[in-house]
Write an enzyme that holds these catalytic residues in place. Structure first.
Site, mmCIF file in Angstrom:
data_model
loop_
_atom_site.group_PDB
_atom_site.id
_atom_site.type_symbol
_atom_site.label_atom_id
_atom_site.label_comp_id
_atom_site.label_asym_id
_atom_site.label_seq_id
_atom_site.Cartn_x
_atom_site.Cartn_y
_atom_site.Cartn_z
ATOM 1 N N ASP A 118 75.867 29.071 43.000
ATOM 2 C CA ASP A 118 74.679 29.269 43.741
ATOM 3 C C ASP A 118 74.076 27.862 44.173
ATOM 4 O OD1 ASP A 118 71.991 29.882 44.543
ATOM 5 O OD2 ASP A 118 71.737 31.459 42.917
ATOM 6 N N LYS A 122 66.264 25.342 47.829
ATOM 7 C CA LYS A 122 64.852 24.959 47.645
ATOM 8 C C LYS A 122 64.947 23.760 46.842
ATOM 9 C CE LYS A 122 62.534 29.263 48.690
ATOM 10 N NZ LYS A 122 61.614 30.240 48.338
#
Length: 213
Positions: A118, A122
């Site tokens: 992943d 952000k």
């Protein structure tokens, strides 16, 4: 996308407890005993449904493999593959990467695979990336001197972040490519995500990092 819960997963995993470890207390430093040999040990972090790790185990019977995955509803697919393929050199570990150093001793691992982790794009989630320096320090501890990390991702920003992080903590980088399927890399075993991205024509980034410890 929310993962659809499967029925009977706990019971099915219990039936395969001989090679699916979900309470691996006391296993740290004892993987040679688990496999009953002294073969090299390679670990995939985030093994998913097991396409990569099962094929690797089949192609390399002289190497021991551990596939770590934290989601029971996902690891069950890897467990079924392992059972059908009858791979004595593959164990599955139902656990979180956060606790990696609780399962492997210093210098116990020869190679780590990070396949399509992943990217946590952000900035405020940076510490969750599996190539953040906090994780890399854990990897350095369990890897033997000269041990390797093999990384693949479809996210160029995550790849750039990973290259910088690896270099900053002392790993030597080699065989870097920003488009794996157009490179000269041989014997590439694809993951579920990689097959999907390849069909879309999306470039795959890959590198190898060698531990300084």
């Amino acid at each position: 996308m929310r993962l659809r819960r499967k029925t009977g997963v706990k019971e099915r995993l219990e039936e395969m407890k001989d090679f699916v470890l979900n309470s691996p207390g006391g296993i740290k430093g004892r993987w040679r005993e688990v496999f009953a040999n002294d073969n090299p040990l390679q670990v995939e972090l985030g093994a998913g449904k097991g396409s990569f790790i099962t094929i690797m185990a089949k192609l390399n019977p002289g190497t021991n493999f551990v596939g770590l995955e934290r989601v029971p509803d996902i690891i069950i697919d890897a467990a079924v593959k392992r059972k059908i393929m009858n791979l004595p050199n593959l164990f599955l570990l139902l656990a979180d990467v956060e606790h990696l150093d609780s399962f492997f001793a210093e210098g116990e691992v020869d190679r780590i695979y990070l396949n399509f982790s992943d990217p946590w794009p952000k900035k405020r989630h940076e510490k969750r990336r599996l190539t953040h320096r906090l994780y890399l320090e854990k990897y350095k501890t369990i890897l033997k001197k000269g041990g390797e990390i093999h990384l693949k991702t479809d996210n160029a920003d995550f790849f750039e972040f990973s290259l910088l992080s690896l270099a900053e903590v002392g790993f030597s980088l080699q065989r870097i490519t920003w488009d794996l399927h157009k490179s000269s890399c041989e014997e590439n075993v694809m993951t579920e995500y990689e097959k999907k991205f390849a069909e879309m024509g999306k470039p795959i980034c890959r590198c190898e990092a060698v531990s300084p410890r």
